[in-house]
Design a protein around this motif. Structure first.
Motif, PDB file in Angstrom:
ATOM      1  N   PRO A  11       1.534  11.868  -6.503  1.00 52.10           N
ATOM      2  CA  PRO A  11       0.377  11.365  -5.756  1.00 52.10           C
ATOM      3  C   PRO A  11      -0.856  11.307  -6.650  1.00 52.10           C
ATOM      4  CG  PRO A  11       0.710  13.675  -5.244  1.00 52.10           C
ATOM      5  CD  PRO A  11       1.772  13.289  -6.236  1.00 52.10           C
ATOM      6  N   THR A  12      -1.012  10.223  -7.356  1.00 55.02           N
ATOM      7  CA  THR A  12      -2.163  10.074  -8.242  1.00 55.02           C
ATOM      8  C   THR A  12      -2.718   8.673  -8.092  1.00 55.02           C
ATOM      9  OG1 THR A  12      -0.556   9.570  -9.961  1.00 55.02           O
ATOM     10  CG2 THR A  12      -1.569  11.733 -10.067  1.00 55.02           C
ATOM     11  N   GLY A  13      -3.722   8.520  -7.274  1.00 56.19           N
ATOM     12  CA  GLY A  13      -4.397   7.228  -7.165  1.00 56.19           C
ATOM     13  C   GLY A  13      -3.693   6.271  -6.219  1.00 56.19           C
ATOM     14  N   THR A  14      -4.399   5.226  -5.890  1.00 52.93           N
ATOM     15  CA  THR A  14      -3.942   4.280  -4.880  1.00 52.93           C
ATOM     16  C   THR A  14      -2.724   3.489  -5.337  1.00 52.93           C
ATOM     17  OG1 THR A  14      -6.196   4.085  -4.127  1.00 52.93           O
ATOM     18  CG2 THR A  14      -4.715   2.307  -3.495  1.00 52.93           C
ATOM     19  N   PRO A  15      -1.646   3.536  -4.567  1.00 56.93           N
ATOM     20  CA  PRO A  15      -0.451   2.764  -4.943  1.00 56.93           C
ATOM     21  C   PRO A  15      -0.717   1.258  -4.859  1.00 56.93           C
ATOM     22  CG  PRO A  15       0.029   4.298  -3.123  1.00 56.93           C
ATOM     23  CD  PRO A  15      -1.452   4.292  -3.316  1.00 56.93           C
ATOM     24  N   HIS A  16      -0.068   0.507  -5.721  1.00 59.20           N
ATOM     25  CA  HIS A  16      -0.335  -0.934  -5.812  1.00 59.20           C
ATOM     26  C   HIS A  16       0.939  -1.762  -5.614  1.00 59.20           C
ATOM     27  CE1 HIS A  16       1.471  -0.557  -9.719  1.00 59.20           C
ATOM     28  NE2 HIS A  16       0.522   0.280 -10.132  1.00 59.20           N
ATOM     29  N   LEU A  17       0.745  -3.056  -5.715  1.00 61.69           N
ATOM     30  CA  LEU A  17       1.840  -3.993  -5.499  1.00 61.69           C
ATOM     31  C   LEU A  17       3.048  -3.719  -6.394  1.00 61.69           C
ATOM     32  CD1 LEU A  17       2.381  -6.672  -3.911  1.00 61.69           C
ATOM     33  CD2 LEU A  17       1.573  -7.893  -5.935  1.00 61.69           C
ATOM     34  N   GLY A  18       2.781  -3.307  -7.631  1.00 61.03           N
ATOM     35  CA  GLY A  18       3.876  -2.981  -8.550  1.00 61.03           C
ATOM     36  C   GLY A  18       4.686  -1.791  -8.052  1.00 61.03           C
ATOM     37  N   ASN A  19       4.029  -0.813  -7.456  1.00 61.89           N
ATOM     38  CA  ASN A  19       4.749   0.337  -6.891  1.00 61.89           C
ATOM     39  C   ASN A  19       5.625  -0.103  -5.724  1.00 61.89           C
ATOM     40  OD1 ASN A  19       1.657   1.942  -7.327  1.00 61.89           O
ATOM     41  ND2 ASN A  19       3.437   2.390  -8.569  1.00 61.89           N
ATOM     42  N   TYR A  20       5.076  -0.990  -4.914  1.00 58.38           N
ATOM     43  CA  TYR A  20       5.834  -1.491  -3.763  1.00 58.38           C
ATOM     44  C   TYR A  20       7.087  -2.255  -4.218  1.00 58.38           C
ATOM     45  CZ  TYR A  20       6.960  -4.961  -0.128  1.00 58.38           C
ATOM     46  OH  TYR A  20       7.618  -5.790   0.735  1.00 58.38           O
ATOM     47  N   LEU A  21       6.876  -3.225  -5.122  1.00 61.48           N
ATOM     48  CA  LEU A  21       8.017  -4.065  -5.525  1.00 61.48           C
ATOM     49  C   LEU A  21       8.982  -3.317  -6.438  1.00 61.48           C
ATOM     50  CD1 LEU A  21       6.027  -7.345  -6.208  1.00 61.48           C
ATOM     51  CD2 LEU A  21       7.574  -6.925  -4.285  1.00 61.48           C
ATOM     52  N   GLY A  22       8.429  -2.484  -7.317  1.00 60.33           N
ATOM     53  CA  GLY A  22       9.265  -1.845  -8.324  1.00 60.33           C
ATOM     54  C   GLY A  22       9.943  -0.574  -7.845  1.00 60.33           C
ATOM     55  N   LEU A  58      -5.462  16.152  -1.626  1.00 59.18           N
ATOM     56  CA  LEU A  58      -5.097  15.941  -0.226  1.00 59.18           C
ATOM     57  C   LEU A  58      -5.006  14.450   0.090  1.00 59.18           C
ATOM     58  CD1 LEU A  58      -7.272  18.689   1.506  1.00 59.18           C
ATOM     59  CD2 LEU A  58      -4.765  18.481   1.632  1.00 59.18           C
ATOM     60  N   HIS A  59      -6.027  13.738  -0.307  1.00 53.79           N
ATOM     61  CA  HIS A  59      -6.068  12.314   0.018  1.00 53.79           C
ATOM     62  C   HIS A  59      -4.896  11.562  -0.619  1.00 53.79           C
ATOM     63  CE1 HIS A  59      -7.210   8.084  -0.622  1.00 53.79           C
ATOM     64  NE2 HIS A  59      -7.585   8.176   0.629  1.00 53.79           N
ATOM     65  N   ASP A  60      -4.659  11.811  -1.899  1.00 52.11           N
ATOM     66  CA  ASP A  60      -3.604  11.067  -2.596  1.00 52.11           C
ATOM     67  C   ASP A  60      -2.222  11.396  -2.025  1.00 52.11           C
ATOM     68  OD1 ASP A  60      -5.642  10.067  -4.088  1.00 52.11           O
ATOM     69  OD2 ASP A  60      -5.062  10.998  -5.976  1.00 52.11           O
ATOM     70  N   THR A  61      -2.061  12.632  -1.564  1.00 53.61           N
ATOM     71  CA  THR A  61      -0.781  13.011  -0.979  1.00 53.61           C
ATOM     72  C   THR A  61      -0.535  12.242   0.326  1.00 53.61           C
ATOM     73  OG1 THR A  61      -0.874  15.205  -1.964  1.00 53.61           O
ATOM     74  CG2 THR A  61       0.556  14.953  -0.061  1.00 53.61           C
ATOM     75  N   TYR A  62      -1.545  12.223   1.191  1.00 54.75           N
ATOM     76  CA  TYR A  62      -1.392  11.466   2.435  1.00 54.75           C
ATOM     77  C   TYR A  62      -1.198   9.984   2.149  1.00 54.75           C
ATOM     78  CZ  TYR A  62      -2.949  15.604   4.990  1.00 54.75           C
ATOM     79  OH  TYR A  62      -3.045  16.859   5.514  1.00 54.75           O
ATOM     80  N   GLU A  63      -1.952   9.509   1.160  1.00 51.01           N
ATOM     81  CA  GLU A  63      -1.916   8.080   0.856  1.00 51.01           C
ATOM     82  C   GLU A  63      -0.515   7.644   0.433  1.00 51.01           C
ATOM     83  OE1 GLU A  63      -4.366   6.824  -2.534  1.00 51.01           O
ATOM     84  OE2 GLU A  63      -5.197   5.287  -1.214  1.00 51.01           O
ATOM     85  N   VAL A  64       0.102   8.424  -0.426  1.00 47.49           N
ATOM     86  CA  VAL A  64       1.413   8.002  -0.920  1.00 47.49           C
ATOM     87  C   VAL A  64       2.483   8.198   0.165  1.00 47.49           C
ATOM     88  CG1 VAL A  64       2.240  10.084  -2.075  1.00 47.49           C
ATOM     89  CG2 VAL A  64       2.723   7.888  -3.067  1.00 47.49           C
ATOM     90  N   ALA A  65       2.305   9.215   1.004  1.00 44.43           N
ATOM     91  CA  ALA A  65       3.242   9.392   2.124  1.00 44.43           C
ATOM     92  C   ALA A  65       3.132   8.218   3.093  1.00 44.43           C
ATOM     93  CB  ALA A  65       2.955  10.704   2.857  1.00 44.43           C
ATOM     94  N   ALA A  66       1.893   7.867   3.448  1.00 42.59           N
ATOM     95  CA  ALA A  66       1.673   6.758   4.388  1.00 42.59           C
ATOM     96  C   ALA A  66       2.166   5.435   3.800  1.00 42.59           C
ATOM     97  CB  ALA A  66       0.193   6.658   4.745  1.00 42.59           C
ATOM     98  N   PHE A  67       2.049   5.304   2.491  1.00 40.45           N
ATOM     99  CA  PHE A  67       2.470   4.084   1.798  1.00 40.45           C
ATOM    100  C   PHE A  67       3.971   3.848   2.009  1.00 40.45           C
ATOM    101  CE2 PHE A  67       3.524   1.782  -2.213  1.00 40.45           C
ATOM    102  CZ  PHE A  67       2.545   0.811  -2.199  1.00 40.45           C
TER     103      PHE A  67
END
Ligand code: TRP
Length: 333
Positions: A11-22, A58-67
């Motif tokens: 969980p480090t920073g906002t996930p992007h399109l490359g994370n989604y596709l790759g 905390l934020h990055d953990t929730y963000e990547v889980a929600a992603f």
């Protein structure tokens, strides 16, 4: 059920399109297979090697889980958890450390990258390197070996870490018997799924060139409109293969649609028009997940609950694995 697939998401920073596709798309596909039980987790203790900010953690953990959940990860089907909620991993990590040659760690990718950066900046080799970063591969080995994973989907940069896990397991099996640990195999992600970032290099958090998946539509459009093009007049033919806009767009298309779009470029499309098409394609993929994502992020207590339930399921596997190893080593009866 014949194989266990495990992967960690830092969980480090906002996930992007490359994370989604790759990563997310192939990960979800694998998790849905009948012959596979997937364990996907948020590697927060790995992130702690670099993130020393409570709010960001905390934020990055929730963000990547929600992603992952927003794109369709089914927490009933996949064991989905926070690494830090599974204490057996850390106990196993110590055991593994006692069988990990220090020389391996000197050569490990995460540590070497930090050293190279220091040397380039004229700093001492180990400036800012914590023991956590140094032993990063040992913790990663514990993640993997702790659930008897046989398959580990990773990007290229992580292959070496999986090989270290395999090597440590082999050493232990050699001393205590073949059944002590299960040998894992890296499963390298498809390179054709790599999306170029806004500057033309591979889309990567460390380059800061990503298209975040869950921007508000207006912001997303603005980001797309800023992608570099040249001054070829609107009606002139465009070469799709040298266009960054096309390079990003094609990652979202099946081969048939890709060929059609290439033909539109060659027939002459304005850059503004090409960007508008890309924006619309992105909206088609992202509008619904964005809604789910926003609902998930608005309810962190629900995310906590979900991850904790996943951790309980993970522990049902890690407890007996740890016990088996402890018994083999003679540190438990
Ligand atoms: N090190 C991985 C990365 O940076 C994340 C990770 C942690 C991982 N533990 C893992 C990946 C176990 C696969 C298996 O991307």
């Amino acid at each position: 059920m014949s194989q266990i697939a495990l992967t960690g998401i830092k969980p480090t920073g906002t996930p992007h399109l490359g994370n989604y596709l790759g990563a997310v798309l192939p990960g979800l596909e694998l998790a849905r297979r009948d012959d596979t039980q997937a364990f996907y987790f948020i590697a927060d203790y790995h992130a702690l090697t670099g993130t020393h900010d409570r709010a960001a953690m905390l934020h990055d953990t929730y963000e990547v889980a929600a992603f992952w959940l927003a794109f369709g990860l089914d927490p009933e089907q996949t064991v989905f958890y926070r690494q830090s909620d599974v204490p057996e991993i850390f106990e196993l990590s110590w055991i593994l450390a006692c069988f990990s040659p220090k020389g391996f760690m000197n050569k490990a990718h995460a540590y070497k990258a930090a050293v190279d950066k220091n040397l380039a900046a004229g700093e001492p080799d180990d400036a800012g390197v914590s023991m956590g970063l140094y032993t990063y591969p040992v913790l990663m080995a514990a993640d993997i070996l702790g659930v008897d994973a046989s398959l580990v989907p990773v990007g290229r940069d992580q292959i070496q870490h999986v090989e270290i896990a395999r090597d440590i397991a082999q050493r232990i099996n050699h001393l205590y018997g073949d059944g002590t640990l299960r040998l894992p195999q890296a499963h390298v992600r498809d390179q054709t799924a790599i999306v170029p970032g806004l500057d033309g290099r591979k889309m990567s958090k460390s380059y800061g060139n990503g298209i975040p998946c869950f921007l508000a539509p207006k912001k997303l459009r603005k980001t797309v409109m800023r992608i570099k093009s040249d001054s070829t007049p609107p009606e002139e033919p465009k070469d799709p293969d040298s266009s960054l806009i096309f390079g990003i767009h094609r990652a979202l298309l099946d081969p048939e649609r890709e060929a059609e779009l290439a033909a539109e470029y060659r027939a002459g499309i304005s850059w503004g028009g090409a960007k508008q098409l890309l924006y619309e394609e992105l909206e088609r993929h992202l509008a619904e997940p964005r809604e789910r994502y926003e609902a998930l992020m608005a309810d962190p207590a629900h995310l906590d609950e979900l991850l904790l339930a996943g951790a309980e399921r993970a522990r049902a596997v890690t407890r007996p694995v740890l016990q088996r190893v402890r018994e083999a080593l003679g540190v438990a009866r």
